[in-house]
Design a protein around this motif. Structure first.
Motif, PDB file in Angstrom:
ATOM      1  N   LEU A   6      10.504 -11.699   2.938  1.00 29.36           N
ATOM      2  CA  LEU A   6       9.299 -10.728   2.462  1.00 29.36           C
ATOM      3  C   LEU A   6       9.938 -10.452   0.962  1.00 29.36           C
ATOM      4  N   THR A   7       8.686 -10.065   0.554  1.00 32.12           N
ATOM      5  CA  THR A   7       8.842  -9.441  -0.987  1.00 32.12           C
ATOM      6  C   THR A   7       7.885  -8.234  -1.101  1.00 32.12           C
ATOM      7  N   GLN A   8       8.420  -7.251  -1.627  1.00 26.37           N
ATOM      8  CA  GLN A   8       7.770  -5.786  -1.969  1.00 26.37           C
ATOM      9  C   GLN A   8       6.777  -6.071  -3.039  1.00 26.37           C
ATOM     10  N   ILE A   9       5.430  -5.909  -2.738  1.00 26.99           N
ATOM     11  CA  ILE A   9       4.339  -5.959  -3.890  1.00 26.99           C
ATOM     12  C   ILE A   9       4.031  -4.321  -4.365  1.00 26.99           C
ATOM     13  N   VAL A  10       3.746  -4.016  -5.502  1.00 29.23           N
ATOM     14  CA  VAL A  10       3.257  -2.855  -5.604  1.00 29.23           C
ATOM     15  C   VAL A  10       1.906  -2.942  -6.397  1.00 29.23           C
ATOM     16  N   ALA A  11       0.929  -2.232  -5.936  1.00 25.10           N
ATOM     17  CA  ALA A  11      -0.441  -2.153  -6.574  1.00 25.10           C
ATOM     18  C   ALA A  11      -0.470  -0.656  -7.043  1.00 25.10           C
ATOM     19  N   ARG A  12      -0.505  -0.473  -8.469  1.00 19.69           N
ATOM     20  CA  ARG A  12      -0.689   0.793  -8.987  1.00 19.69           C
ATOM     21  C   ARG A  12      -2.197   1.540  -8.997  1.00 19.69           C
ATOM     22  N   ALA A  13      -2.188   2.762  -9.051  1.00 19.13           N
ATOM     23  CA  ALA A  13      -3.356   3.539  -8.939  1.00 19.13           C
ATOM     24  C   ALA A  13      -4.301   2.919  -9.864  1.00 19.13           C
ATOM     25  N   GLY A  14      -5.530   2.943  -9.520  1.00 16.17           N
ATOM     26  CA  GLY A  14      -6.605   2.567 -10.305  1.00 16.17           C
ATOM     27  C   GLY A  14      -6.923   1.115 -10.509  1.00 16.17           C
ATOM     28  N   SER A  15      -5.819   0.433 -10.127  1.00 12.56           N
ATOM     29  CA  SER A  15      -6.058  -1.087 -10.611  1.00 12.56           C
ATOM     30  C   SER A  15      -6.855  -1.653  -9.568  1.00 12.56           C
ATOM     31  N   GLU A  16      -7.441  -3.118  -9.977  1.00 14.55           N
ATOM     32  CA  GLU A  16      -8.262  -3.889  -9.101  1.00 14.55           C
ATOM     33  C   GLU A  16      -7.416  -4.303  -7.961  1.00 14.55           C
ATOM     34  N   ALA A  17      -6.159  -4.679  -8.111  1.00 14.00           N
ATOM     35  CA  ALA A  17      -5.169  -5.237  -6.994  1.00 14.00           C
ATOM     36  C   ALA A  17      -5.395  -4.403  -6.198  1.00 14.00           C
ATOM     37  N   LEU A  18      -5.215  -2.819  -6.222  1.00 12.51           N
ATOM     38  CA  LEU A  18      -4.970  -1.799  -5.240  1.00 12.51           C
ATOM     39  C   LEU A  18      -6.276  -1.908  -4.535  1.00 12.51           C
ATOM     40  N   LYS A  19      -7.334  -1.835  -5.139  1.00  9.02           N
ATOM     41  CA  LYS A  19      -8.787  -1.948  -4.450  1.00  9.02           C
ATOM     42  C   LYS A  19      -8.935  -3.137  -3.470  1.00  9.02           C
ATOM     43  N   ILE A  20      -8.514  -4.410  -3.803  1.00  5.54           N
ATOM     44  CA  ILE A  20      -8.451  -5.407  -3.033  1.00  5.54           C
ATOM     45  C   ILE A  20      -7.584  -5.285  -1.925  1.00  5.54           C
ATOM     46  N   LEU A  21      -6.428  -4.999  -2.092  1.00  6.29           N
ATOM     47  CA  LEU A  21      -5.298  -4.995  -0.984  1.00  6.29           C
ATOM     48  C   LEU A  21      -5.490  -3.997   0.092  1.00  6.29           C
ATOM     49  N   ASP A  22      -6.031  -2.871  -0.514  1.00  9.05           N
ATOM     50  CA  ASP A  22      -6.365  -1.569   0.497  1.00  9.05           C
ATOM     51  C   ASP A  22      -7.273  -1.711   1.260  1.00  9.05           C
ATOM     52  N   SER A  23      -8.360  -2.658   0.785  1.00  9.68           N
ATOM     53  CA  SER A  23      -9.590  -3.118   1.782  1.00  9.68           C
ATOM     54  C   SER A  23      -9.140  -4.091   2.870  1.00  9.68           C
ATOM     55  N   LEU A  24      -7.753  -5.006   2.835  1.00 12.62           N
ATOM     56  CA  LEU A  24      -7.654  -5.922   3.788  1.00 12.62           C
ATOM     57  C   LEU A  24      -6.620  -5.236   4.849  1.00 12.62           C
ATOM     58  N   ARG A  25      -6.937  -5.758   6.074  1.00  9.68           N
ATOM     59  CA  ARG A  25      -6.192  -5.664   7.410  1.00  9.68           C
ATOM     60  C   ARG A  25      -4.847  -6.388   7.034  1.00  9.68           C
ATOM     61  N   VAL A  26      -3.955  -5.714   7.807  1.00 13.57           N
ATOM     62  CA  VAL A  26      -2.568  -6.457   7.802  1.00 13.57           C
ATOM     63  C   VAL A  26      -2.832  -8.156   8.491  1.00 13.57           C
TER      64      VAL A  26
END
Length: 591
Positions: free
Chosen positions: A47-67
Motif C-alpha cells: 500500500l501507498t498513501q495518496i493525497v489529493a489536495r482540495a480543489g485539485s483535478e486529482a481530487l475530483k477524479i478520485l472522489d468520483s470513483l468507487r473503491v
C-alpha cells in the motif's frame, strides 16, 4: 517515465522524498479529511498513501470513483509529518501528492468488501473469488503456497530427485476413490480417467530405470469435501525411489519436510529431520485413538478393561466379558472443576453420536462419581497409579466395542486437552505411522479387502501371504502426520508379480482380473523391476498448516464448494446435445 509505474506500492521510503513517481493499483480505501482526500492505493506488493489536495483535478477524479477502481497516479513523494507516520506500513514514512490521475478501470458496486478481513458468506466469496483473492490474508496464503512449492522443488532437486510429468488422461482403477471419467470421442463407449494419483506411473518410472523421481502432481478424486480435503482435485509432492528400504525413504523426505516447515514456520518449533517418532498403527489407535495423532497433546489413552473384569461396576464388567474394551483418558488438575465440566463432556459425547462418556472425579485423593463409588477406592487407586495420575486428576472412560471405544477415546483426548488448554502451541510435531495391516475384513461384502494400498509389499513377502492369517499380515506402509493432520501415505512397493498375484488373490481377484485391471504395471514387473518405494505429502495440507488455516479452501486459488461446484465458472454444467452426440453419450434421467 513508464506508462504505468516507476515503483510498486510497497517500494517508496523516506529516501525517495522529493522524487516524482508513478504508481498504479486499486483504490483500497478513501478518507475525506475536510476537503483533502486520502487514498490507500494497493497493488500486489503493498500500500501507498495518496493525497489529493482540495480543489485539485486529482481530487475530483478520485472522489468520483468507487473503491477497487484501478488508477494510475503520478505525483511527488513527500514525508509524512511526525504524528502521521504509520510504523506498521512499509511505506508509512511517506505519501504521494497526486498530480495526474488516469482511470484504468472503474469498479461497480462491490458484492463483498475487499478492505478488512470480516467474515463473509462462503458462497459469495467463491462466486467472486477474484475479489476474495484481493484480501490481504487470502492473498498472502496463495503467495505462501507458491513459495512453499518452490522451496519443496528446490529441496527435492538438492536431494538428487529428478522432476518428471506423468499423464493426466489414463485408465480407470478398480481400487481407491471414485474416478472422474472422460469419454473418448474416437473410441465410442470407452473412457479415460483422470488420475487419482500418479501411483502406477511413478512405479513404472522406476521400472524404466530412473532412480529418484518427483513432481508436484495434480490428483483427481470424485469424493466429498472435508475441512482438510478439497473435492475434485488436489496437489501432492509425489516421489518414488529405487533400491530403497523404508528407512531410506524416511531419510530422504524428512529433511525436505522439516526444512520447508522451518523456512515458513514463522518462529514455531519443528521436529528435526531424523527425529520423527515411529508409531505402529496398532499402538497409535490404542494410545491416541487415531492413526493421525496430534503429538502436541500430552494425554495418552490407557486400556483399562482388565481392571474392571469381575469388578463392582457391573456395566463395564459386562462390556469386558462381552469382548468389549474400556479406554481411559486422564483429566489432569481438574479438582477445581465443577461437576458441570464432567457432565458437559458427557453431553458432548452424546452430541457426537455416542452413548456417553463415563467419568470419575478426584480431589485430594478422594474419588467421586458413580463409577468410582461402584469400583471402590482400592480399585480406583490402583487404576490411577497404573496411569500415573496425581491426587487431583480425574478420568474419563470410553467403553464398548473396540473400534467405537477407541474412536470416542481419541475424540475425548482431544476435547479434554482443548478444554484444559494442554495442547502445546507454536510447534509442528511430526511422526510416522508404520506397520499398517495389509488386509482388513469388509463386513458389508463379507470378504477380505486391502486395508491401505494394494501395491504395497507385505512384510514377510510371499511366505507371509502363504502361511499367515491375512488379518495378521503387516505391510511396508507408512503415513506422515503433523499436528493431527495426515500429510501423506506411502509404501515400499510390491515389485514381484508372484507376490502381487497372491496378494490380490487373497483380496478376491483372479489372475486374469489383475492382468486386465493393471496391465501396464503387472506386465512391466515381468521384465525386471527394482525394489522401490515412495510417498506423496499433500501440498494443500502442508500450506494449510503453515498458514494456520482450519479449512483447505483458504489456501487454494480457485476452490470448489462442498458440493464440488465452481460457483464462479458455473461448473459442472450441462453441455450441448451436439457434444454428447460426438461422444456417443446419452443422458439418462435419474428416476
Amino acid at each position: 517515465m513508464h506508462a504505468y509505474r516507476t515503483h510498486n506500492c510497497a517500494d517508496l521510503r523516506a529516501a525517495d522524498v522529493g522524487a516524482t513517481v508513478r504508481l498504479s493499483g486499486w483504490i483500497h480505501r478513501k478518507r475525506d479529511h475536510g476537503g483533502v482526500l486520502f487514498v490507500d492505493l494497493r497493488d500486489h506488493y503493498g500500500l501507498t498513501q495518496i493525497v489529493a489536495r482540495a480543489g485539485s483535478e486529482a481530487l475530483k477524479i478520485l472522489d468520483s470513483l468507487r473503491v477497487e477502481s484501478v488508477v494510475t497516479v503520478s505525483g511527488d513523494v513527500v514525508a509524512r509529518e511526525g504524528g502521521a507516520v504509520n510504523a506498521k506500513l512499509a511505506t508509512g514514512a511517506i505519501e504521494v501528492i497526486a498530480g495526474d490521475v488516469i482511470v484504468q478501470s472503474s469498479a461497480a458496486e462491490l458484492p463483498m468488501p475487499v478492505a478488512g478481513e470480516a467474515d463473509y458468506p462462503e458462497d459469495i466469496r467463491l462466486k467472486y473469488r477474484y475479489l476474495d483473492l484481493r484480501r490481504e490474508r487470502l492473498h498472502a496464503n496463495i503467495l505462501l503456497r507458491s513459495n512453499v512449492i518452490s522451496s519443496i522443488r528446490r529441496r527435492m532437486i538438492d536431494q538428487g530427485f529428478t522432476e518428471f510429468q506423468t499423464p493426466i488422461l489414463t485408465a480407470s482403477s478398480p481400487e481407491g476413490a471414485r474416478d472422474y471419467l472422460v469419454p473418448s470421442r474416437i473410441h465410442p463407449g470407452k473412457f479415460y480417467a483422470l488420475p487419482q494419483a500418479p501411483q502406477m506411473f511413478k512405479q513404472l518410472i522406476m521400472v524404466a530405470g530412473f532412480d529418484r523421481y518427483f513432481q508436484i502432481a495434480p490428483c483427481f478424486r470424485d469424493e466429498d469435501a472435508r475441512a482438510d480435503r478439497s473435492p475434485g482435485e488436489f496437489y501432492q509432492l509425489d516421489f518414488e525411489m529405487s533400491f530403497v528400504t523404508q528407512d531410506d525413504v524416511f531419510a530422504a523426505i524428512e529433511p525436505v519436510m522439516s526444512g520447508v516447515f522451518e523456512e515458513f514456520a514463522d518462529g514455531k518449533s519443528v521436529t528435526p529431520a531424523g527425529e520423527y517418532p515411529r508409531i505402529a498403527y496398532k499402538d497409535s489407535l490404542l494410545k491416541y485413538g487415531s492413526d493421525k495423532p496430534d503429538l502436541r497433546n500430552p494425554l495418552l489413552i490407557a486400556d483399562v478393561g482388565d481392571r474392571f473384569r469381575d469388578s463392582g461396576f457391573g456395566l463395564f464388567a459386562k462390556i469386558v466379558d462381552g469382548d468389549g474394551v474400556v479406554r481411559a483418558v486422564a483429566a489432569p488438575g481438574t479438582a477445581d472443576k465443577s461437576r458441570k465440566f464432567f457432565d458437559d463432556m458427557n453431553e458432548w459425547a452424546r452430541g457426537e453420536g455416542f452413548a456417553g462418556l463415563g467419568y470419575a472425579t478426584r480431589k485430594g485423593g478422594e474419588w467421586g462419581g458413580p463409577i468410582a463409588k461402584n469400583h471402590g477406592t482400592e480399585g480406583m487407586d490402583a487404576l490411577a497409579e497404573a496411569m500415573g495420575l496425581g491426587p487431583d486428576d480425574g478420568i474419563f472412560f470410553a467403553a464398548g466395542k473396540e473400534a467405537e471405544a477407541a474412536r470416542l477415546a481419541g475424540l475425548a483426548r482431544t476435547r479434554v486437552a482443548e478444554q484444559l488448554d494442554l495442547i502445546e502451541q507454536g510447534s509442528f510435531r511430526f511422526c510416522w505411522i508404520v506397520d499398517y495391516p495389509m488386509f482388513e475384513y469388509n463386513d458389508d461384502q463379507k470378504k477380505i479387502d486391502f486395508s491401505h494400498n494394494p501395491f504395497s509389499m507385505p512384510q514377510g513377502g510371499l511366505d507371509a501371504l502363504e502361511t499367515m492369517d491375512p488379518l495378521d499380515i503387516l505391510a511396508w506402509q507408512y503415513d506422515i502426520v503433523c499436528n493431527g493432520v495426515e500429510l501423506s501415505s506411502g509404501a515400499i512397493r510390491n515389485h514381484r508379480p508372484d507376490i502381487m498375484y497372491k496378494a490380490f488373490e487373497i483380496a478376491g481377484y483372479s489372475r486374469d482380473e489383475v492382468d486386465t485391471s493393471f496391465p501396464g504395471m503387472i506386465g512391466a514387473f515381468k521384465y525386471g523391476a527394482p525394489p522401490h518405494g515412495g510417498s506423496a505429502p499433500g501440498i494443500d495440507r502442508i500450506v494449510m498448516l503453515l498458514a494456520g488455516e482450519p479449512n483447505i479452501r483458504e489456501v487454494v486459488l480457485f476452490p470448489m464448494n462442498q458440493k464440488a461446484e465452481d460457483l464462479m465458472m458455473n461448473a459442472p454444467a450441462q453441455v450441448m446435445d451436439k457434444q454428447l452426440k460426438e461422444l456417443s453419450i446419452k443422458i439418462v434421467e435419474q428416476g
